[in-house]
Write a protein that holds these residues in place. Structure first.
Motif, short mmCIF file in Angstrom:
data_model
loop_
_atom_site.label_atom_id
_atom_site.label_comp_id
_atom_site.label_asym_id
_atom_site.label_seq_id
_atom_site.Cartn_x
_atom_site.Cartn_y
_atom_site.Cartn_z
N UNK A 190 0.80 -1.23 0.00
CA UNK A 190 0.00 0.00 0.00
C UNK A 190 0.84 1.28 0.00
N UNK A 191 2.14 1.19 0.17
CA UNK A 191 2.97 2.38 0.29
C UNK A 191 4.20 2.24 -0.60
N UNK A 192 4.57 3.36 -1.25
CA UNK A 192 5.66 3.30 -2.23
C UNK A 192 6.46 4.60 -2.21
N UNK A 193 7.72 4.47 -2.59
CA UNK A 193 8.52 5.63 -2.94
C UNK A 193 8.36 5.85 -4.44
N UNK A 194 8.24 7.12 -4.84
CA UNK A 194 8.13 7.42 -6.26
C UNK A 194 9.17 8.48 -6.60
N UNK A 195 9.85 8.29 -7.73
CA UNK A 195 10.89 9.21 -8.18
C UNK A 195 10.61 9.60 -9.62
N UNK A 196 10.85 10.89 -9.94
CA UNK A 196 10.65 11.40 -11.29
C UNK A 196 11.94 12.08 -11.73
N UNK A 197 12.49 11.61 -12.85
CA UNK A 197 13.72 12.15 -13.43
C UNK A 197 13.44 12.67 -14.84
N UNK A 198 14.12 13.75 -15.21
CA UNK A 198 14.16 14.18 -16.60
C UNK A 198 15.19 13.35 -17.34
N UNK A 199 14.88 13.03 -18.59
CA UNK A 199 15.78 12.22 -19.42
C UNK A 199 15.93 12.91 -20.76
N UNK A 200 17.17 13.27 -21.12
CA UNK A 200 17.40 13.97 -22.39
C UNK A 200 18.57 13.33 -23.12
N UNK A 201 18.39 13.16 -24.41
CA UNK A 201 19.39 12.52 -25.26
C UNK A 201 20.57 13.45 -25.49
N UNK A 202 21.78 12.92 -25.31
CA UNK A 202 22.99 13.70 -25.56
C UNK A 202 23.28 13.69 -27.05
N UNK A 203 23.48 14.87 -27.63
CA UNK A 203 23.85 14.96 -29.04
C UNK A 203 25.35 14.75 -29.18
N UNK A 204 25.73 13.52 -29.53
CA UNK A 204 27.14 13.19 -29.64
C UNK A 204 27.68 13.62 -31.00
N UNK A 205 28.83 14.26 -30.98
CA UNK A 205 29.46 14.68 -32.23
C UNK A 205 30.23 13.52 -32.83
N UNK A 206 30.56 13.68 -34.10
CA UNK A 206 31.29 12.61 -34.80
C UNK A 206 32.68 12.41 -34.22
N UNK A 207 33.22 13.45 -33.56
CA UNK A 207 34.56 13.34 -33.00
C UNK A 207 34.58 12.68 -31.63
N UNK A 208 33.38 12.43 -31.06
CA UNK A 208 33.32 11.80 -29.76
C UNK A 208 33.62 10.32 -29.90
N UNK A 209 34.59 9.77 -29.13
CA UNK A 209 34.97 8.37 -29.30
C UNK A 209 33.81 7.40 -29.13
N UNK A 210 32.85 7.73 -28.25
CA UNK A 210 31.75 6.80 -27.99
C UNK A 210 30.56 7.02 -28.91
#
Length: 318
Positions: free
Chosen positions: A220-240
């Motif tokens: 009957x009882x819960x913890x609730x968490x809300x996070x923002x999620x945003x995609x990282x714009x990776x450049x072509x020079x980024x190794x990953x």
């Protein structure tokens, strides 16, 4: 200048111009670039010696939001040439690991330091391991339109729908709210969360999860968490920056340890001393009478009245 109808177009009221001074500080948490903006605004709206409002905002990956409460200081120095010490350090143990920081902001003037802002709940990180959270139940994104996102998930055995809505205020400023509904009954979780977003607000999604808390009755009882999620714009020079690799930055914006909801809860098993109530029948409809507000009586245009005698004529003046 007269309009075609012959009426005179009057200019609108003059706009009150206000100014403020925004200082920007950049730092790099592990893999996560952070930006802190300190706004210094005179209460009078213009540069002068006197009282100033200091306000702090936080920006990462194109999303900006306010932190801490504004604070007022009296300045007898130039507000356009201030110096600040802005720093973070790891907070206490956190789940996910590496997501919690403490923030401090100090004002440094003529060899004296004044603390402005303190926050021990700055939750932010890149590619956090949320699956390390034991017993967490994550919601799933079901639909997106131009002004809302709908998520489905479970809190215990209760199927819950979460709806995030946003309203465009000005420029890139949006007002966000979050509601939940379960089988025809719901409530608001938060509202008036203002975010500045560089880009399409539909690209910002939410990570929402519930964690059960030991409770009576069970489930009957819960913890609730809300996070923002945003995609990282990776450049072509980024190794990953691989075609199959998506990287996200998360920041927690809301929490509650008192989310009370469940499905098929066993109240009778709470205690052998529990005494349950029973229904006395269908509800009774109670009607009350509330007086309607009286319509406002339109005021007569005295100057246009043909029988009204001007004040000077009344007093014998010609």
């Amino acid at each position: 200048m007269d309009s075609p109808t012959g009426s005179i177009r009057r200019p609108g009221p003059p706009l009150l111009k206000r100014e403020r001074y925004v200082y920007t500080y950049n730092l790099l948490a592990p893999g996560t670039p952070l930006q802190f903006l300190i706004s210094v605004e005179p209460l009078t709206g213009k540069y002068s010696q006197g009282r100033y409002t200091f306000q702090l905002s936080f920006k990462t990956n194109g999303i900006e939001r306010n932190l801490c409460e504004p604070i007022v200081f009296t300045l007898h120095v130039d507000p356009r040439s201030l110096d600040f010490a802005v720093f973070i350090f790891p907070g206490k143990s956190s789940i996910p690991v590496g997501s919690l920081y403490s923030l401090r902001v100090w004002l440094r003037v003529n060899g004296i330091d004044h603390r402005l802002f303190s926050d021990d709940e700055l939750w932010v990180g890149k590619d956090l391991d949320f699956h390390s959270i034991a017993d967490a139940s994550f919601v799933r994104l079901k639909s997106v339109d131009s002004k809302s996102q709908v998520y489905h998930g479970f809190a215990g055995r209760a199927l819950v729908t979460f709806t995030c809505r946003w309203h465009h205020l000005s420029d890139n400023l949006y007002n966000y709210s979050l509601d939940y509904e379960a089988n025809g009954v719901g409530a608001n979780l938060f509202e008036d969360l203002q975010l500045r977003i560089d880009g399409d607000p539909r690209a910002v999604t939410f990570l929402i999860y519930c964690v059960p808390i030991s409770s009576i009755p069970a489930g009957s009882s819960h913890r609730i968490r809300v996070w923002l999620k945003s995609l990282v714009n990776l450049s072509a020079s980024t190794p990953s920056a691989l075609p199959f690799h998506d990287s996200y930055i998360y920041q927690r914006i809301w929490k509650s340890d008192n989310f009370k909801i469940g499905a098929r809860l066993d109240f009778e098993a709470m205690s052998n001393k529990t005494i349950m109530g029973f229904s006395a029948g269908a509800p009774v409809t109670v009607e009350t009478s509330v007086p309607l507000p009286l319509p406002r009586t339109p005021q007569r245009d005295i100057g246009a009245s043909s029988h009204f005698v001007p004040e000077k004529a009344q007093r014998g003046y010609q």
